[in-house]
Design an enzyme around this catalytic site. Structure first.
Site, PDB file in Angstrom:
ATOM      1  CB  THR A 128      75.243  31.796  46.317  1.00 42.83           C
ATOM      2  OG1 THR A 128      74.743  32.748  47.105  1.00 42.83           O
ATOM      3  CG2 THR A 128      74.711  30.529  46.605  1.00 42.83           C
ATOM      4  CD  GLU A 150      74.951  31.232  51.931  1.00 45.17           C
ATOM      5  OE1 GLU A 150      75.359  30.785  53.117  1.00 45.17           O
ATOM      6  OE2 GLU A 150      75.015  30.432  50.950  1.00 45.17           O
ATOM      7  CE  LYS A 160      55.181  45.414  41.161  1.00 45.32           C
ATOM      8  NZ  LYS A 160      55.258  46.014  39.818  1.00 45.32           N
ATOM      9  CD  GLU A 170      72.975  26.916  42.251  1.00 45.03           C
ATOM     10  OE1 GLU A 170      72.921  28.014  42.974  1.00 45.03           O
ATOM     11  OE2 GLU A 170      73.970  26.593  41.811  1.00 45.03           O
ATOM     12  CG  ASN A 225      62.707  29.667  31.097  1.00 39.80           C
ATOM     13  OD1 ASN A 225      62.489  29.189  32.616  1.00 39.80           O
ATOM     14  ND2 ASN A 225      61.952  30.713  30.937  1.00 39.80           N
ATOM     15  CG  ASP A 262      63.217  37.592  40.753  1.00 38.63           C
ATOM     16  OD1 ASP A 262      62.467  38.219  41.725  1.00 38.63           O
ATOM     17  OD2 ASP A 262      63.514  38.501  39.772  1.00 38.63           O
ATOM     18  CG  ASP A 273      68.535  38.266  50.369  1.00 40.39           C
ATOM     19  OD1 ASP A 273      68.311  37.278  49.535  1.00 40.39           O
ATOM     20  OD2 ASP A 273      68.390  39.334  50.687  1.00 40.39           O
TER      21      ASP A 273
END
Length: 213
Positions: free
Chosen positions: A193, A196, A122, A44, A96, A118, A154
């Site tokens: 999660t 969620e 933009k 994940e 990372n 995330d 979402d």
């Protein structure tokens, strides 16, 4: 979402190297050594506080799982869960996720989960979205030929972007859900999660896709 600093998180991680890897490139091609036994490996990317990956490891003991998270505090919270569960098929990585091809060898991963990433809304942030083409190329490199990518969010804008990005990359969609929790069959096997549960309890639709290269 960045969490508030917790002074205990880093020392806790450092005290439990058997569960948390902070130098993942050293295990490239050798991740099975970190587990009790060799089994298909699922990761994940962006595990947050770890609820999903912990529950997946509990539900599917015949698979090995890695939760990857760059935030130290979130990793520490996930580690607390693992210290309670002591799951032999779960490892955590604090690093990372942009370095996936440095962390995993070709064909080393059976499947990848992206949950509530995330959205980077933009236009100039497009390259940071985890479904951008450079990330897809990395996933393809480390996954086995029939490996599956699962993505939940979402955020409708990010979902629509991801559908287009995966399609343009030539991926094949196994299934697409525009309201996951309205599908009784899907909900039976669905592992939620933290985000969620929060969003779905408010009646917000959860979008999901499953695709292969």
């Amino acid at each position: 979402m960045r969490l508030r600093n917790k002074p205990w998180a880093k020392p806790l991680i450092e005290a439990n190297p058997q569960w948390v890897v902070t130098n993942p490139s050293e295990y490239r091609g050798k991740w099975q050594e970190r587990f009790e036994k060799a089994q298909p490996l699922y990761i994940e990317v962006g595990m947050g506080k770890g609820r999903f990956i912990v529950e997946m490891a509990k539900k599917y003991p015949h698979y090995n799982f890695i939760g990857l998270e760059m935030q130290t505090v979130a990793t520490g919270i996930a580690l607390k869960k693992q210290l309670v569960e002591q799951l032999p098929n779960l490892q955590l990585v604090c690093a990372n996720g942009a370095g996936l091809t440095e962390f995993f060898a070709t064909d080393e991963v059976a499947g990848i989960y992206l949950n509530f990433s995330d959205p980077w809304p933009k236009n100039r942030q497009e390259k940071r979205r985890l479904t951008y083409k450079s990330f897809l190329a990395a996933y393809k490199e480390i996954m086995v030929a029939d490996g599956q990518l699962e993505f939940k969010t979402d955020n409708r804008g990010l979902f629509e972007y991801s559908l287009a990005s995966l399609n343009n990359f030539g991926m094949t969609f196994e299934k697409v859900w525009l309201d996951l929790h309205a599908d009784e069959e899907a909900v039976v096997d669905n592992v939620m999660t933290e985000y969620e549960e929060k969003f779905s309890s408010k009646g917000q639709p959860i979008y999901k896709l499953a695709a292969r290269f």
